[in-house]
Design a protein around this motif. Structure first.
Motif, PDB file in Angstrom:
ATOM      1  N   ILE A  13       0.830  -1.186   0.000  1.00  0.00           N
ATOM      2  CA  ILE A  13       0.000   0.000   0.000  1.00  0.00           C
ATOM      3  C   ILE A  13       0.870   1.243   0.000  1.00  0.00           C
ATOM      4  CG2 ILE A  13      -1.840   1.209   1.231  1.00  0.00           C
ATOM      5  CD1 ILE A  13      -2.585  -1.521  -0.044  1.00  0.00           C
ATOM      6  N   CYS A  43      -4.050   8.861  -0.969  1.00  0.00           N
ATOM      7  CA  CYS A  43      -4.693   7.550  -1.016  1.00  0.00           C
ATOM      8  C   CYS A  43      -5.795   7.430   0.027  1.00  0.00           C
ATOM      9  CB  CYS A  43      -3.663   6.457  -0.759  1.00  0.00           C
ATOM     10  SG  CYS A  43      -2.285   6.469  -1.928  1.00  0.00           S
ATOM     11  N   THR A  45      -8.338   4.316   1.569  1.00  0.00           N
ATOM     12  CA  THR A  45      -8.588   2.882   1.614  1.00  0.00           C
ATOM     13  C   THR A  45      -9.857   2.603   2.404  1.00  0.00           C
ATOM     14  OG1 THR A  45      -6.214   2.479   1.597  1.00  0.00           O
ATOM     15  CG2 THR A  45      -7.629   0.649   2.299  1.00  0.00           C
ATOM     16  N   GLN A 161      -8.053   0.212  -2.146  1.00  0.00           N
ATOM     17  CA  GLN A 161      -7.396   1.523  -2.035  1.00  0.00           C
ATOM     18  C   GLN A 161      -7.399   2.197  -3.387  1.00  0.00           C
ATOM     19  OE1 GLN A 161      -3.036   1.828  -1.577  1.00  0.00           O
ATOM     20  NE2 GLN A 161      -3.501   3.119   0.191  1.00  0.00           N
TER      21      GLN A 161
END
Length: 166
Positions: A13, A43, A45, A161
């Protein structure tokens, strides 16, 4: 990084604040191509436990490696944290590799033997916990990472994500 996972897929990630729309052939990966992954990524998620995680990744070159610096705000009862990861292609062993450490004390190695980055399948090399992930590009300014990982209590947690270039 999804901090619910004890394994290296968490590093994935972090690492995929490095995407590009190119489906790079692992054998033709060059410093110039890795350099094109440099940038800042935001990002978000969402996981199957109904939690949402945010992070910001700032990625730059460090020799042949892409260095990824990740910042996590306090969220879901967890303190703020930072992480450092490195991404590259190991031509000697024919695999993509991500290694990372963070201020919570976690460290990991994740690998993929997929021939292209887009659509690549990832597994934990350390710690080995049966976590897996799939990376996909969505144009040149967005990518997704789908993860299946144990939560440490005998359950499997999934997450999706989405990262966008800032």
């Amino acid at each position: 990084m999804l901090r619910f996972s004890s394994g290296a897929v968490a590093a994935l990630i972090i690492a995929f604040g490095i995407s590009t729309a190119m489906a790079l052939s692992a054998n033709s990966l060059t410093s110039q191509q890795v350099h094109s992954l440099v940038g800042t990524w935001s990002c978000v998620t969402h996981d199957s436990q109904h939690k949402t995680y945010h992070e910001t990744d700032v990625d730059s070159m460090d020799g042949p490696w892409l260095r990824m610096l990740t910042t996590y705000p306090p969220q879901n009862g967890q303190p703020a944290a930072t992480g450092t990861g490195f991404f590259g292609y190991d031509s000697k062993h024919g695999r993509w590799i991500v290694t990372s450490v963070d201020t919570t004390g976690e460290y990991s190695i994740t690998v993929s033997t997929s021939h292209t980055l887009n659509g690549s399948q990832w597994t934990d090399a350390y710690p080995v916990d049966n976590a897996t992930a799939t990376f996909r590009t969505v144009g040149s300014t967005e990518f997704t990472v789908d993860v299946r990982a144990p939560d440490g209590h005998g359950n499997t947690v999934t997450s999706h994500q989405v990262c966008t270039r800032s």
